[in-house]
Write an enzyme that holds these catalytic residues in place. Structure first.
Site, PDB file in Angstrom:
ATOM      1  N   LYS A  16       0.830  -1.215   0.000  1.00  0.00           N
ATOM      2  CA  LYS A  16       0.000   0.000   0.000  1.00  0.00           C
ATOM      3  C   LYS A  16       0.863   1.264   0.000  1.00  0.00           C
ATOM      4  O   LYS A  16       0.600   2.185  -0.754  1.00  0.00           O
ATOM      5  CB  LYS A  16      -0.902   0.048   1.240  1.00  0.00           C
ATOM      6  CG  LYS A  16      -1.984  -0.995   1.300  1.00  0.00           C
ATOM      7  CD  LYS A  16      -2.944  -0.721   2.446  1.00  0.00           C
ATOM      8  CE  LYS A  16      -2.256  -0.668   3.799  1.00  0.00           C
ATOM      9  NZ  LYS A  16      -1.797  -1.973   4.309  1.00  0.00           N
ATOM     10  N   ARG A  99      -8.802   1.793   9.825  1.00  0.00           N
ATOM     11  CA  ARG A  99      -8.352   0.438  10.104  1.00  0.00           C
ATOM     12  C   ARG A  99      -9.371  -0.362  10.907  1.00  0.00           C
ATOM     13  O   ARG A  99      -9.120  -1.512  11.240  1.00  0.00           O
ATOM     14  CB  ARG A  99      -7.051   0.510  10.896  1.00  0.00           C
ATOM     15  CG  ARG A  99      -5.841   0.030  10.100  1.00  0.00           C
ATOM     16  CD  ARG A  99      -4.707  -0.042  11.074  1.00  0.00           C
ATOM     17  NE  ARG A  99      -3.515  -0.669  10.630  1.00  0.00           N
ATOM     18  CZ  ARG A  99      -2.593  -0.157   9.836  1.00  0.00           C
ATOM     19  NH1 ARG A  99      -2.783   1.002   9.271  1.00  0.00           N
ATOM     20  NH2 ARG A  99      -1.488  -0.819   9.600  1.00  0.00           N
ATOM     21  N   ARG A 138      11.748  -6.478   4.855  1.00  0.00           N
ATOM     22  CA  ARG A 138      11.708  -5.020   4.976  1.00  0.00           C
ATOM     23  C   ARG A 138      12.539  -4.527   6.167  1.00  0.00           C
ATOM     24  O   ARG A 138      13.129  -3.459   6.122  1.00  0.00           O
ATOM     25  CB  ARG A 138      10.239  -4.606   5.139  1.00  0.00           C
ATOM     26  CG  ARG A 138       9.952  -3.163   5.001  1.00  0.00           C
ATOM     27  CD  ARG A 138       8.485  -2.932   4.726  1.00  0.00           C
ATOM     28  NE  ARG A 138       7.666  -3.158   5.924  1.00  0.00           N
ATOM     29  CZ  ARG A 138       6.371  -2.883   5.987  1.00  0.00           C
ATOM     30  NH1 ARG A 138       5.743  -2.430   4.922  1.00  0.00           N
ATOM     31  NH2 ARG A 138       5.686  -3.101   7.074  1.00  0.00           N
ATOM     32  N   ARG A 140      11.787  -3.379   9.225  1.00  0.00           N
ATOM     33  CA  ARG A 140      11.398  -2.258  10.086  1.00  0.00           C
ATOM     34  C   ARG A 140      11.357  -2.754  11.534  1.00  0.00           C
ATOM     35  O   ARG A 140      11.283  -3.952  11.767  1.00  0.00           O
ATOM     36  CB  ARG A 140      10.008  -1.775   9.634  1.00  0.00           C
ATOM     37  CG  ARG A 140       9.763  -0.309   9.820  1.00  0.00           C
ATOM     38  CD  ARG A 140       8.487   0.097   9.116  1.00  0.00           C
ATOM     39  NE  ARG A 140       7.310  -0.509   9.744  1.00  0.00           N
ATOM     40  CZ  ARG A 140       6.105  -0.495   9.183  1.00  0.00           C
ATOM     41  NH1 ARG A 140       5.924   0.054   7.988  1.00  0.00           N
ATOM     42  NH2 ARG A 140       5.085  -1.044   9.804  1.00  0.00           N
ATOM     43  N   ARG A 151       0.081  -8.569  13.582  1.00  0.00           N
ATOM     44  CA  ARG A 151      -0.483  -7.512  12.726  1.00  0.00           C
ATOM     45  C   ARG A 151      -1.456  -8.109  11.706  1.00  0.00           C
ATOM     46  O   ARG A 151      -2.483  -7.517  11.396  1.00  0.00           O
ATOM     47  CB  ARG A 151       0.622  -6.722  12.014  1.00  0.00           C
ATOM     48  CG  ARG A 151       1.472  -5.932  12.995  1.00  0.00           C
ATOM     49  CD  ARG A 151       1.985  -4.609  12.465  1.00  0.00           C
ATOM     50  NE  ARG A 151       2.402  -4.578  11.092  1.00  0.00           N
ATOM     51  CZ  ARG A 151       3.660  -4.730  10.668  1.00  0.00           C
ATOM     52  NH1 ARG A 151       4.635  -4.941  11.519  1.00  0.00           N
ATOM     53  NH2 ARG A 151       3.936  -4.647   9.399  1.00  0.00           N
TER      54      ARG A 151
END
Ligand code: ADP
Length: 193
Positions: A16, A99, A138, A140, A151
């Site tokens: 996204k 969300r 990624r 993070r 998540r």
């Protein structure tokens, strides 16, 4: 006219952020990523950032009131600037917000006030194995296996109900999120007409 008030919906790792940033730049839209805005608050060590930090590290959702305040101030600012006839983006792209249903309802109330209805909800779809791989690569702070799994669960329980919500409003367009960044971008762009 090209649609210019957009929401991006989809699980973490679907891409996204990447797609939203590129599309907003190409179409001249205001890009509002609640994840990016929250990370900026954390990095700046503001009281809001301090409140959000631990929640984000656990992969849970920051409180509705907090994210709403952030989104409201940005959208009101843009609307005021438009009303004054100032140059700047005429539309917006919301990424990572809403969300959950409470956030969606609060957003609808705000957009009614501003007289700016949503024109399109892009649902980015990707299967879980690919999501997990993308998130793990990624690196993070909140991207480790346990937190990612959490998540995804939070997404399924709290965010996925928005799919039916926007489908009912005839706003939802699913997009396959696999393939190259450019391929996905082309699929999304074809929905704006
Ligand atoms: P991703 O799409 O990879 O899950 P984001 O950058 O959108 O990542 O969000 C990272 C974290 O920021 C979320 O896990 C959550 O803790 C917080 N967050 C972002 N947007 C919201 C929101 N609208 N409501 C509550 N929490 C949010």
């Amino acid at each position: 006219m090209t649609k210019q008030r957009l929401l991006f919906l989809g699980p973490p790792g679907a891409g996204k952020g990447t797609q939203a940033q590129q599309l907003a730049a190409r179409q001249g839209l205001l890009h509002l990523s609640t994840g990016d805005l929250l990370r900026a608050e954390v990095a700046a060590g503001t009281p809001l950032g301090q409140e959000a930090q631990a929640v984000m590290a656990r992969g849970e959702l920051v409180s509705d009131g907090l994210v709403l305040a952030i989104v409201r101030s940005r959208l009101e600012q843009q609307a005021a600037s438009l009303n004054r006839g100032e140059p700047g983006p005429r539309g917006w792209l919301l990424d990572g917000f809403p969300r959950n249903l409470a956030q969606a309802e609060a957003l609808e109330a705000l957009l009614n006030e501003l007289n700016q209805p949503i024109e399109l909800v892009v649902l980015m779809e990707l299967d879980d194995g690919v999501l997990m791989q993308r998130l793990l690569s990624r690196g993070r702070d909140d991207d480790n296996t346990a937190v990612i799994q959490h998540r995804l669960e939070v997404y399924r329980q709290q965010t996925a109900p928005l799919i039916a919500h926007y489908r009912q409003q005839n706003l939802l367009e699913p997009v396959a999120a696999e393939g190259s960044v450019d391929e996905v971008a082309a699929r999304i762009e074809s929905l704006l007409q």
